[in-house]
Scaffold this motif. Structure first.
Motif, PDB file in Angstrom:
ATOM      1  N   THR A   1       3.605 -29.753  16.455  1.00 18.58           N
ATOM      2  CA  THR A   1       4.064 -28.773  17.434  1.00 18.58           C
ATOM      3  C   THR A   1       4.419 -27.464  16.742  1.00 18.58           C
ATOM      4  O   THR A   1       4.052 -26.370  17.202  1.00 18.58           O
ATOM      5  CB  THR A   1       5.289 -29.308  18.202  1.00 18.58           C
TER       6      THR A   1
ATOM      7  N   GLY B   1       1.131 -25.797  15.634  1.00 19.24           N
ATOM      8  CA  GLY B   1       0.453 -25.163  16.760  1.00 19.24           C
ATOM      9  C   GLY B   1       1.169 -23.915  17.231  1.00 19.24           C
ATOM     10  O   GLY B   1       0.533 -22.907  17.575  1.00 19.24           O
ATOM     11  N   THR B   2       2.489 -23.956  17.236  1.00 17.44           N
ATOM     12  CA  THR B   2       3.278 -22.780  17.628  1.00 17.44           C
ATOM     13  C   THR B   2       3.060 -21.640  16.649  1.00 17.44           C
ATOM     14  O   THR B   2       2.893 -20.481  17.050  1.00 17.44           O
ATOM     15  CB  THR B   2       4.770 -23.142  17.706  1.00 17.44           C
TER      16      THR B   2
ATOM     17  N   ALA C   1      -0.392 -19.959  17.252  1.00 11.31           N
ATOM     18  CA  ALA C   1      -0.420 -19.099  18.434  1.00 11.31           C
ATOM     19  C   ALA C   1       0.438 -17.849  18.239  1.00 11.31           C
ATOM     20  O   ALA C   1       0.054 -16.743  18.621  1.00 11.31           O
ATOM     21  CB  ALA C   1       0.057 -19.888  19.650  1.00 11.31           C
TER      22      ALA C   1
ATOM     23  N   LEU D   1      -2.321 -28.756  20.364  1.00 10.53           N
ATOM     24  CA  LEU D   1      -3.034 -28.130  21.472  1.00 10.53           C
ATOM     25  C   LEU D   1      -2.215 -27.987  22.747  1.00 10.53           C
ATOM     26  O   LEU D   1      -2.534 -27.146  23.583  1.00 10.53           O
ATOM     27  CB  LEU D   1      -4.306 -28.938  21.781  1.00 10.53           C
TER      28      LEU D   1
ATOM     29  N   GLY E   1       2.575 -27.057  21.163  1.00 13.43           N
ATOM     30  CA  GLY E   1       2.669 -25.849  20.349  1.00 13.43           C
ATOM     31  C   GLY E   1       2.179 -24.619  21.068  1.00 13.43           C
ATOM     32  O   GLY E   1       2.844 -23.562  21.080  1.00 13.43           O
ATOM     33  N   THR E   2       1.021 -24.728  21.708  1.00 16.10           N
ATOM     34  CA  THR E   2       0.460 -23.585  22.431  1.00 16.10           C
ATOM     35  C   THR E   2       1.330 -23.198  23.613  1.00 16.10           C
ATOM     36  O   THR E   2       1.560 -22.016  23.881  1.00 16.10           O
ATOM     37  CB  THR E   2      -0.968 -23.928  22.914  1.00 16.10           C
ATOM     38  N   ALA E   3       1.825 -24.207  24.348  1.00 17.04           N
ATOM     39  CA  ALA E   3       2.669 -23.924  25.509  1.00 17.04           C
ATOM     40  C   ALA E   3       3.991 -23.287  25.109  1.00 17.04           C
ATOM     41  O   ALA E   3       4.538 -22.451  25.833  1.00 17.04           O
ATOM     42  CB  ALA E   3       2.920 -25.216  26.285  1.00 17.04           C
TER      43      ALA E   3
ATOM     44  N   ALA F   1       4.584 -21.378  22.372  1.00 20.19           N
ATOM     45  CA  ALA F   1       4.470 -20.087  21.701  1.00 20.19           C
ATOM     46  C   ALA F   1       4.599 -18.902  22.663  1.00 20.19           C
ATOM     47  O   ALA F   1       5.272 -17.913  22.348  1.00 20.19           O
ATOM     48  CB  ALA F   1       3.135 -20.012  20.958  1.00 20.19           C
ATOM     49  N   GLY F   2       3.955 -18.994  23.822  1.00 18.49           N
ATOM     50  CA  GLY F   2       3.982 -17.870  24.767  1.00 18.49           C
ATOM     51  C   GLY F   2       5.386 -17.497  25.207  1.00 18.49           C
ATOM     52  O   GLY F   2       5.812 -16.341  25.048  1.00 18.49           O
TER      53      GLY F   2
ATOM     54  N   THR G   1      -8.918 -23.481  32.480  1.00 20.16           N
ATOM     55  CA  THR G   1      -7.838 -24.315  31.942  1.00 20.16           C
ATOM     56  C   THR G   1      -7.606 -25.562  32.794  1.00 20.16           C
ATOM     57  O   THR G   1      -7.262 -26.619  32.261  1.00 20.16           O
ATOM     58  CB  THR G   1      -6.533 -23.507  31.830  1.00 20.16           C
TER      59      THR G   1
END
Length: 434
Positions: A17, A20-21, A24, A149, A152-154, A156-157, A261
């Motif tokens: 996590t 991935g963060t 991004a 995927l 981490g990606t969720a 970061a934003g 998505t």
């Protein structure tokens, strides 16, 4: 499942996590520097930053695998979150392309250190139980892919929108949680071998000459090359803003981010179900049978994508049927990764003194395959669009399937029979008339 294994899997999820963060956040940071006029970023720079991760993953995995076999798994395992922590803390001070590349080199080292030692622990701890091995390697894949995927990606934003560059320091705390889980939750008795051993690099090089590994390499590299072909190039083409002429190719006509998505989420859900099913079927099916099912499913999936690309958008029932075929294919091809991990774990039973080195091959060939696939996709996408990705995938599948069929013929000579189930399977292999 022991407490150490639970801590290991949870630590893997937290570490991936954080990784991935970081990836991004780095995209947002690079765009921030570019938009502010701090640096000029070209497509070549973006490629160099991306490839830096794979460079240290490829080069570092054998080195850290040897270290884990030589000094013990746990000390090397702790280097994973440590390298990631250093990388994320220096990123907000990286104001040039070379420094940004340096952060990715450290992130690659984080993966190179953690994966061989973690997988070696998994292989050693599940050598007595095939069902447990299937369950654990599946959970490892869920933790890895879910962390990288999804989580981490969720994460970061929102972090970037709320905290900006300070997000890197918050992410540093996530790395520290992973470090604590490995340090205090994982109990591993494996330490430096007491017996004298020959040169470790020489022993590692000798592993590549083993027939089981030699025959496994083309299949695993080719499968990961396919991942490199479609991610992110395939997603980019679906947006319709790639500049590739869309005439005659429906999938180049452009789709909304929400539709893209949503479709990917649905396929990922089916893949997750398949991942759990095949991972829990290790005692019933040979690893190579699961891999072969994945290769065949890839062929079917590419057929569905090719026909989808021939649509005009008005054939809704046919499009729905093709998407259903694609979803069913995803269920079967999801088994390829846990099967590959399980196969390497089985191979490692013959090389217990070099178990971490053997399991490190997973990262080496994964990274190599994705680099090859990414490069190939870049060459064919501008010329042939989605069709180019399909044809490239079919080429890789021929390589994967051919090597896999050869491997199946000699599998019983390579793998130690781990159970009565496998002994029966090997007997059938030796005497096909049964």
């Amino acid at each position: 499942m022991t407490g150490s294994m639970r801590s290991l899997l949870l630590g893997t999820l937290v570490l991936r996590t954080a990784t991935g963060t970081t990836g991004a956040l780095l995209v947002f940071w690079t765009a921030f520097l570019r938009d502010g006029g701090t640096i000029t970023v070209t497509t070549a720079d973006v490629a160099a930053i991306s490839l830096a991760f794979y460079v240290t993953e490829l080069a570092g995995s054998p080195i850290f695998g040897i270290m884990a076999d030589h000094i013990g798994r746990k000390p090397v395992m702790l280097l994973g979150p440590f390298f990631g922590l250093v990388a994320v803390l220096i990123t907000p001070f990286a104001l040039t392309i070379p420094l940004l590349i340096a952060t990715r080199l450290l992130e690659g080292a984080s993966t190179a250190a953690s994966v061989p030692s973690i997988l070696s622990f998994v292989a050693a701890s599940t050598s007595h139980d095939e069902k447990l091995r299937g369950r654990v390697v599946t959970l490892f894949e869920v933790a890895t892919l879910g962390g990288l995927l999804v989580a981490g990606t969720a994460l970061a934003g929102p972090l970037w929108e709320i905290f900006g560059a300070n997000s890197f320091f918050i992410n540093g705390a996530i790395y520290m949680v992973a470090l604590a889980l490995f340090a205090y939750g994982v109990k591993d008795q494996h330490s430096r071998p007491t017996h004298a051993t020959e040169n470790r690099l020489k022993r590692y090089a000798q592993l590549f000459s083993q027939r089981g590994i030699l025959l496994f390499v083309p299949t695993w590299v080719a499968i990961n090359a396919i991942v490199g072909v479609w991610v992110p190039q395939g997603l980019y083409l679906l947006t319709g803003s790639s500049g590739v002429p869309s005439e005659g190719q429906f999938l180049l006509s452009g789709f909304s981010p929400t539709l893209i998505t949503s479709a990917l989420a649905a396929l990922a859900l089916v893949g997750g179900v398949g991942l759990m099913f095949w991972g829990n079927s290790f005692a019933k099916y040979r690893r190579t049978s699961i891999l072969l099912a994945g290769v065949v499913a890839f062929f079917v999936a590419m057929g569905a994508v090719w026909f989808l690309n021939r649509m005009t958008g008005s054939e809704l029932p046919l499009i729905a049927a093709l998407l259903l075929i694609l979803s069913v294919s995803m269920f079967f091809l999801a088994g390829a990764t846990p099967a590959a991990l399980g196969f390497l774990a089985d191979v490692s039973e013959r090389y217990r003194a070099d178990r971490s080195a053997v399991m490190g091959l997973y990262s080496i060939f994964l990274g190599l395959g994705q680099v090859i696939g990414t490069w190939v996709a870049g060459q064919v996408a501008n010329v042939a669009g989605v069709d180019g990705l399909v044809y490239s995938t079919l080429g890789f599948l021929v390589i994967a399937g051919g090597a896999l069929l050869v491997l199946r013929r000699v599998e019983h000579e390579i793998l130690p029979p781990l159970s009565a189930t496998h002994q029966a399977a090997h007997s059938v292999l030796s005497n096909p008339t049964k």
